[in-house]
Design a protein around this motif. Structure first.
Motif, PDB file in Angstrom:
ATOM      1  N   ALA A  16      11.842  38.052 -41.084  1.00 54.40           N
ATOM      2  CA  ALA A  16      11.129  38.113 -42.357  1.00 54.40           C
ATOM      3  C   ALA A  16      10.109  39.252 -42.329  1.00 54.40           C
ATOM      4  CB  ALA A  16      10.417  36.792 -42.642  1.00 54.40           C
ATOM      5  N   LEU A  17       9.627  39.575 -43.518  1.00 57.76           N
ATOM      6  CA  LEU A  17       8.582  40.587 -43.680  1.00 57.76           C
ATOM      7  C   LEU A  17       7.435  39.986 -44.463  1.00 57.76           C
ATOM      8  CD1 LEU A  17      10.786  43.527 -45.020  1.00 57.76           C
ATOM      9  CD2 LEU A  17       9.940  43.289 -42.682  1.00 57.76           C
ATOM     10  N   LEU A  18       6.250  40.494 -44.239  1.00 54.66           N
ATOM     11  CA  LEU A  18       5.117  40.242 -45.123  1.00 54.66           C
ATOM     12  C   LEU A  18       4.897  41.549 -45.859  1.00 54.66           C
ATOM     13  CD1 LEU A  18       2.866  38.348 -46.094  1.00 54.66           C
ATOM     14  CD2 LEU A  18       1.423  39.318 -44.292  1.00 54.66           C
ATOM     15  N   VAL A  19       4.901  41.496 -47.186  1.00 61.48           N
ATOM     16  CA  VAL A  19       4.729  42.707 -47.986  1.00 61.48           C
ATOM     17  C   VAL A  19       3.600  42.512 -48.988  1.00 61.48           C
ATOM     18  CG1 VAL A  19       7.175  43.336 -47.750  1.00 61.48           C
ATOM     19  CG2 VAL A  19       6.421  42.096 -49.783  1.00 61.48           C
ATOM     20  N   GLN A  20       3.047  43.629 -49.453  1.00 66.62           N
ATOM     21  CA  GLN A  20       2.013  43.632 -50.483  1.00 66.62           C
ATOM     22  C   GLN A  20       2.560  44.387 -51.681  1.00 66.62           C
ATOM     23  OE1 GLN A  20      -1.142  42.168 -50.468  1.00 66.62           O
ATOM     24  NE2 GLN A  20      -1.172  42.776 -52.608  1.00 66.62           N
ATOM     25  N   GLY A  21       2.652  43.707 -52.826  1.00 59.72           N
ATOM     26  CA  GLY A  21       3.150  44.337 -54.051  1.00 59.72           C
ATOM     27  C   GLY A  21       2.256  45.477 -54.495  1.00 59.72           C
ATOM     28  N   LEU A  22       2.868  46.511 -55.061  1.00 59.35           N
ATOM     29  CA  LEU A  22       2.135  47.694 -55.515  1.00 59.35           C
ATOM     30  C   LEU A  22       1.570  47.494 -56.914  1.00 59.35           C
ATOM     31  CD1 LEU A  22       4.565  50.510 -54.291  1.00 59.35           C
ATOM     32  CD2 LEU A  22       2.620  49.502 -53.089  1.00 59.35           C
ATOM     33  N   GLU A  23       0.571  48.291 -57.259  1.00 57.57           N
ATOM     34  CA  GLU A  23      -0.085  48.204 -58.568  1.00 57.57           C
ATOM     35  C   GLU A  23       0.836  48.570 -59.728  1.00 57.57           C
ATOM     36  OE1 GLU A  23      -3.231  47.060 -59.404  1.00 57.57           O
ATOM     37  OE2 GLU A  23      -3.209  46.373 -57.323  1.00 57.57           O
ATOM     38  N   VAL A  24       1.926  49.296 -59.475  1.00 55.64           N
ATOM     39  CA  VAL A  24       2.854  49.671 -60.554  1.00 55.64           C
ATOM     40  C   VAL A  24       3.676  48.476 -61.040  1.00 55.64           C
ATOM     41  CG1 VAL A  24       3.053  52.069 -59.804  1.00 55.64           C
ATOM     42  CG2 VAL A  24       4.696  50.400 -58.974  1.00 55.64           C
ATOM     43  N   ASN A  25       3.709  47.393 -60.264  1.00 55.42           N
ATOM     44  CA  ASN A  25       4.452  46.191 -60.650  1.00 55.42           C
ATOM     45  C   ASN A  25       3.727  45.434 -61.748  1.00 55.42           C
ATOM     46  OD1 ASN A  25       6.321  46.589 -58.514  1.00 55.42           O
ATOM     47  ND2 ASN A  25       4.943  45.570 -57.084  1.00 55.42           N
ATOM     48  N   ASP A  26       4.464  44.517 -62.401  1.00 55.04           N
ATOM     49  CA  ASP A  26       3.792  43.618 -63.332  1.00 55.04           C
ATOM     50  C   ASP A  26       2.854  42.705 -62.544  1.00 55.04           C
ATOM     51  OD1 ASP A  26       5.014  40.993 -62.663  1.00 55.04           O
ATOM     52  OD2 ASP A  26       6.856  41.899 -63.417  1.00 55.04           O
ATOM     53  N   ILE A  27       1.983  42.033 -63.224  1.00 49.95           N
ATOM     54  CA  ILE A  27       0.924  41.256 -62.600  1.00 49.95           C
ATOM     55  C   ILE A  27       1.463  40.203 -61.622  1.00 49.95           C
ATOM     56  CG2 ILE A  27       0.758  39.543 -64.463  1.00 49.95           C
ATOM     57  CD1 ILE A  27      -2.260  41.051 -62.639  1.00 49.95           C
ATOM     58  N   ASN A  28       2.666  39.679 -61.865  1.00 53.07           N
ATOM     59  CA  ASN A  28       3.241  38.642 -61.015  1.00 53.07           C
ATOM     60  C   ASN A  28       3.756  39.159 -59.674  1.00 53.07           C
ATOM     61  OD1 ASN A  28       2.822  36.571 -62.931  1.00 53.07           O
ATOM     62  ND2 ASN A  28       4.636  37.262 -64.040  1.00 53.07           N
ATOM     63  N   HIS A  29       3.855  40.460 -59.512  1.00 51.38           N
ATOM     64  CA  HIS A  29       4.411  41.037 -58.287  1.00 51.38           C
ATOM     65  C   HIS A  29       3.433  41.963 -57.565  1.00 51.38           C
ATOM     66  CE1 HIS A  29       8.182  39.900 -60.450  1.00 51.38           C
ATOM     67  NE2 HIS A  29       8.421  39.410 -59.231  1.00 51.38           N
TER      68      HIS A  29
END
Length: 90
Positions: A16-29
């Motif tokens: 598995a990975l732990l990831v951090q969603g980028l600011e370009v995504n919608d608020i839910n991601h």
């Protein structure tokens, strides 16, 4: 087809990975997500298959998934169908 969002890898575990969603995504991601990687998960770089072992913290990915998102901290994806490395270099 599922949903796709963009993220930075923060940790790499055995399956598995732990990831951090980028600011370009919608608020839910935009938050942190646990991304399970199984045999059904396609991993690509420049449209060519690549092994999970080449993923490293700091890399940028597109994450495509189907199914529910577990409401936990970090949020848990249940079925990841594709990871695509977006960086110019591995």
């Amino acid at each position: 087809p599922g949903q796709t969002f963009y993220a930075t890898v923060t940790e790499v575990w055995d399956d598995a990975l732990l990831v951090q969603g980028l600011e370009v995504n919608d608020i839910n991601h935009r938050g942190a997500f646990t991304v399970p990687v199984g045999e059904e998960t396609e991993i690509l770089w420049r449209y060519e298959p690549m092994p999970f072992s080449e993923l490293r913290p700091g890399q940028t990915l597109s994450v495509t998934y189907t199914g529910a998102v577990q409401e936990s901290d970090p949020a848990g994806l249940t079925r990841v169908t594709m990871l695509q490395l977006l960086d110019d270099e591995k």
